[in-house]
Scaffold this motif. Sequence first.
Motif, short mmCIF file in Angstrom:
data_model
loop_
_atom_site.label_atom_id
_atom_site.label_comp_id
_atom_site.label_asym_id
_atom_site.label_seq_id
_atom_site.Cartn_x
_atom_site.Cartn_y
_atom_site.Cartn_z
N LEU A 86 0.80 -1.22 0.00
CA LEU A 86 0.00 0.00 0.00
C LEU A 86 0.83 1.27 0.00
N TRP A 87 1.76 1.42 0.93
CA TRP A 87 2.53 2.66 1.05
C TRP A 87 3.34 2.98 -0.21
N PRO A 88 4.08 2.02 -0.78
CA PRO A 88 4.81 2.32 -2.02
C PRO A 88 3.88 2.66 -3.18
N LEU A 89 2.72 1.98 -3.25
CA LEU A 89 1.77 2.27 -4.32
C LEU A 89 1.21 3.68 -4.19
N LEU A 90 0.89 4.08 -2.97
CA LEU A 90 0.38 5.43 -2.74
C LEU A 90 1.42 6.47 -3.15
N ASN A 91 2.67 6.23 -2.78
CA ASN A 91 3.74 7.15 -3.14
C ASN A 91 3.94 7.22 -4.65
N HIS A 92 3.95 6.07 -5.30
CA HIS A 92 4.18 6.02 -6.75
C HIS A 92 3.08 6.75 -7.51
N TYR A 93 1.84 6.45 -7.20
CA TYR A 93 0.73 7.03 -7.96
C TYR A 93 0.58 8.53 -7.67
N SER A 94 0.75 8.92 -6.42
CA SER A 94 0.57 10.34 -6.08
C SER A 94 1.69 11.20 -6.68
N LYS A 95 2.91 10.69 -6.66
CA LYS A 95 4.05 11.46 -7.18
C LYS A 95 4.07 11.52 -8.71
N ASN A 96 3.41 10.53 -9.34
CA ASN A 96 3.37 10.51 -10.81
C ASN A 96 2.03 10.95 -11.37
N ASN A 97 1.21 11.55 -10.50
CA ASN A 97 -0.10 12.09 -10.90
C ASN A 97 -0.95 11.07 -11.64
N LYS A 98 -1.04 9.89 -11.07
CA LYS A 98 -1.89 8.83 -11.61
C LYS A 98 -2.99 8.51 -10.62
N ASN A 99 -4.18 8.21 -11.13
CA ASN A 99 -5.28 7.81 -10.27
C ASN A 99 -5.03 6.40 -9.74
N LEU A 100 -5.39 6.16 -8.49
CA LEU A 100 -5.20 4.84 -7.87
C LEU A 100 -6.54 4.28 -7.44
N LYS A 101 -6.86 3.09 -7.93
CA LYS A 101 -8.10 2.41 -7.54
C LYS A 101 -7.85 1.57 -6.28
N MET A 102 -8.73 1.77 -5.30
CA MET A 102 -8.63 1.03 -4.05
C MET A 102 -10.00 0.52 -3.62
N SER A 103 -10.03 -0.31 -2.58
CA SER A 103 -11.31 -0.68 -1.98
C SER A 103 -11.82 0.52 -1.18
N SER A 104 -12.86 0.35 -0.42
CA SER A 104 -13.47 1.48 0.28
C SER A 104 -12.53 2.13 1.30
N GLY A 105 -11.60 1.33 1.84
CA GLY A 105 -10.68 1.86 2.84
C GLY A 105 -11.31 2.09 4.20
N LEU A 106 -12.45 1.48 4.45
CA LEU A 106 -13.15 1.68 5.72
C LEU A 106 -12.56 0.84 6.85
N GLN A 107 -11.71 -0.14 6.51
CA GLN A 107 -11.10 -0.97 7.55
C GLN A 107 -10.18 -0.11 8.42
N THR A 108 -10.10 -0.48 9.69
CA THR A 108 -9.25 0.25 10.63
C THR A 108 -8.06 -0.60 11.02
N TYR A 109 -6.87 -0.05 10.88
CA TYR A 109 -5.62 -0.75 11.20
C TYR A 109 -4.79 0.07 12.17
N ASP A 110 -3.79 -0.59 12.73
CA ASP A 110 -2.75 0.09 13.50
C ASP A 110 -1.53 0.16 12.57
N PHE A 111 -1.27 1.34 12.01
CA PHE A 111 -0.17 1.51 11.06
C PHE A 111 1.10 1.87 11.81
N ASN A 112 2.20 1.15 11.53
CA ASN A 112 3.45 1.37 12.24
C ASN A 112 4.62 1.49 11.26
N HIS A 113 5.43 2.52 11.46
CA HIS A 113 6.58 2.73 10.58
C HIS A 113 7.66 1.69 10.87
N ILE A 114 8.34 1.24 9.82
CA ILE A 114 9.34 0.18 9.94
C ILE A 114 10.42 0.51 10.96
#
Length: 287
Positions: A179-207
């Motif tokens: 997810l994180w690399p895909l978000l970076n790639h698409y946002s930095k290259n001005n491309k639309n990204l298709k995802m699911s609803s994103g309603l799931q809740t997670y605990d996101f932790n940096h490496i």
Amino acid sequence: MNLFLTGANGYIGRNFVKKASKNHKIFAVTRKKKNKRIKNVKWLIGPIDKNWKFLKKADVLIHLATVGAYNKKSKFDEKFEFNVKRSSNLLINAIKANCKKWLIISTNKEKKISKLVNRKMIKNTHSNEPHSNEPHFNYALTKFIFSKICKDLSTIFNVKCRIIKLFHVYGNDEPKNRLWPLLNHYSKNNKNLKMSSGLQTYDFNHIDDVIDGLIKTLDFRKNTKRKFPQEWDLASGKSMSVKLFAKRIWKKNNGKSKILFSQIKNFDSDNYLANKKQLWKINYRNP
């Protein structure tokens, strides 16, 4: 401290080696024949369940190696062979070598399996069980079985075993299809990204925070008020929806394109939150 490490070339493993090798000697098991020379790291080429003599020199066994964590197409039998059978052989060899401090890295998705077991919705480990067509289900099932073996061996042979359940880990050096690399790639290259609803809740932790947390769990003098075996959720304890996480990364990169959120998928409807009663708290950073 001497550490016997499996999975050293994986995402978590290579970040762990990079930081832990500054203060510890690491015996790193790998199948790669060519590995980068790193101070305090001795590469061991071969299978994890080989009768390694270096286990006798190790203060702690750290088991990171796994099959099927990201590969949704891998078969149940392949996952079971490695995640249960060969990993159990590793533990037996560790006991024989008197290496009796274990750090077993598992997944938060074990919790879903535990709930299904309690509801008697899983009768055996066959790959045609209900939900087995869901991504990650069979992987989580094999990890659940292995954790049970770890706890049993810990009790029988008086091993100090810590099972560490990781949540969503993101950051530098992450596999490109996550997810994180895909978000970076698409946002930095001005491309639309298709995802699911994103309603799931997670605990996101940096490496970086996860690695710092894992290194702290190596100190078996901490949290000894709890009897072994121990189970911990390694996380910040702060959660957010996948949708909010995605929007924050997009905004941080000044993305001009759009995230196209669609309907939620059945197997993505679960929320994965850390259990505060068994939380090994790590640093939280705003994505």
